[in-house]
Design a protein around this motif. Structure first.
Motif, PDB file in Angstrom:
ATOM      1  N   GLU A   1       1.008  -8.537  -1.937  1.00 54.40           N
ATOM      2  CA  GLU A   1       0.155  -7.559  -2.584  1.00 54.40           C
ATOM      3  C   GLU A   1       0.960  -6.335  -2.983  1.00 54.40           C
ATOM      4  O   GLU A   1       1.947  -5.975  -2.342  1.00 54.40           O
ATOM      5  CB  GLU A   1      -0.973  -7.139  -1.638  1.00 54.40           C
ATOM      6  N   ARG A   2       0.509  -5.670  -4.032  1.00 48.81           N
ATOM      7  CA  ARG A   2       1.140  -4.434  -4.470  1.00 48.81           C
ATOM      8  C   ARG A   2       0.849  -3.320  -3.464  1.00 48.81           C
ATOM      9  O   ARG A   2      -0.174  -3.303  -2.803  1.00 48.81           O
ATOM     10  CB  ARG A   2       0.589  -4.041  -5.837  1.00 48.81           C
ATOM     11  N   ARG A   3       1.771  -2.390  -3.379  1.00 50.02           N
ATOM     12  CA  ARG A   3       1.604  -1.244  -2.484  1.00 50.02           C
ATOM     13  C   ARG A   3       0.821  -0.151  -3.217  1.00 50.02           C
ATOM     14  O   ARG A   3       1.069   0.125  -4.386  1.00 50.02           O
ATOM     15  CB  ARG A   3       2.985  -0.739  -2.081  1.00 50.02           C
ATOM     16  N   VAL A   4      -0.114   0.475  -2.514  1.00 49.29           N
ATOM     17  CA  VAL A   4      -0.871   1.601  -3.057  1.00 49.29           C
ATOM     18  C   VAL A   4      -0.309   2.874  -2.449  1.00 49.29           C
ATOM     19  O   VAL A   4      -0.259   3.026  -1.226  1.00 49.29           O
ATOM     20  CB  VAL A   4      -2.375   1.482  -2.744  1.00 49.29           C
TER      21      VAL A   4
ATOM     22  N   LYS B   1      -4.373  -4.455  -6.573  1.00 45.78           N
ATOM     23  CA  LYS B   1      -3.361  -4.844  -5.578  1.00 45.78           C
ATOM     24  C   LYS B   1      -2.957  -6.309  -5.708  1.00 45.78           C
ATOM     25  O   LYS B   1      -1.839  -6.674  -5.362  1.00 45.78           O
ATOM     26  CB  LYS B   1      -3.907  -4.626  -4.153  1.00 45.78           C
TER      27      LYS B   1
ATOM     28  N   ASP C   1       4.363  -0.588  -7.570  1.00 47.86           N
ATOM     29  CA  ASP C   1       3.419   0.239  -6.833  1.00 47.86           C
ATOM     30  C   ASP C   1       2.303   0.755  -7.738  1.00 47.86           C
ATOM     31  O   ASP C   1       2.488   0.923  -8.944  1.00 47.86           O
ATOM     32  CB  ASP C   1       4.124   1.454  -6.219  1.00 47.86           C
TER      33      ASP C   1
ATOM     34  N   ASP D   1      -1.187   2.610   1.350  1.00 48.90           N
ATOM     35  CA  ASP D   1      -0.030   2.144   2.114  1.00 48.90           C
ATOM     36  C   ASP D   1       1.014   3.238   2.323  1.00 48.90           C
ATOM     37  O   ASP D   1       1.802   3.178   3.263  1.00 48.90           O
ATOM     38  CB  ASP D   1       0.625   0.966   1.386  1.00 48.90           C
TER      39      ASP D   1
END
Length: 196
Positions: free
Chosen positions: A3-6, A122, A128, A148
């Motif tokens: 998953e992409r980082r927030v 995500k 990001d 995150d």
């Protein structure tokens, strides 16, 4: 695929306010620290891995009036200009209940709960997702435990009023300090990663 980082970026006063008691334009306790060396290095850091910018309507409209001119200004500080060019070119998601059309190129306007939209973001694409100085969106994502990484700039003033970022009722969470730097005026740039 992971998953992409927030990530989220916000400047705060010592008493945790993101603007003073006079409303969103009451930035006196924060604005004088925005162009320090520490603040500029912090600005360069926030977007380095990001491919998507998430903004609330107020910031989207305010940023539109400022950052594109910085991107085009050959005399601007290179760190400011780098961020400005990134912001102009990045995919942007703007949360609004009132905008009828996107205020920027490469922008989509969304009228839906921030947590739902960001949870979907995500799982698609790469890089990001940076929630950029939009406290209402950051608060919603903190409440849903979807952030995150926090990029915080703490300014050494007490505003004495105005909204706080960390409201009572947020879910308990633990964070690790990933970076810390203090400037000559006492401003502190801190990066915290969510510890799971």
């Amino acid at each position: 695929m992971s998953e992409r980082r927030v990530t989220a970026n916000l400047s705060l006063t010592l008493d945790g306010r993101y603007h003073g008691p006079g409303g969103p334009g009451d930035m006196g306790a924060i604005v004088s620290y925005a162009t320090t060396e520490v603040a500029r290095r912090h600005l360069a850091r926030i977007w380095e891995g990001a491919t998507t910018a998430v903004l609330g309507r107020r910031n989207a409209e305010g940023f539109l009036g400022f950052w594109p001119t910085v991107a085009a200004d050959e005399n601007a500080d290179p760190r400011d200009r780098g961020y400005a060019k990134w912001l102009v070119d990045a995919e942007k998601v703007v949360f609004s209940t009132t905008l009828a059309e996107a205020p920027w190129e490469r922008t989509r306007v969304v009228n839906a709960p921030a947590a739902e939209v960001v949870a979907d973001l995500k799982t698609t694409g790469s890089g990001d997702i940076l929630v950029n100085s939009s406290a209402s969106v950051i608060k919603a994502l903190l409440a849903a435990d979807l952030i995150d990484r926090l990029y915080l700039m703490v300014c050494p003033e007490i505003a004495g009023g105005g909204p706080r970022l960390f409201d009572d009722g947020l879910p308990a969470s633990k964070w690790r300090l990933a970076h810390h730097e203090t400037g000559e005026l006492g401003e502190t740039a801190a990066v915290y990663d969510r510890a799971h």
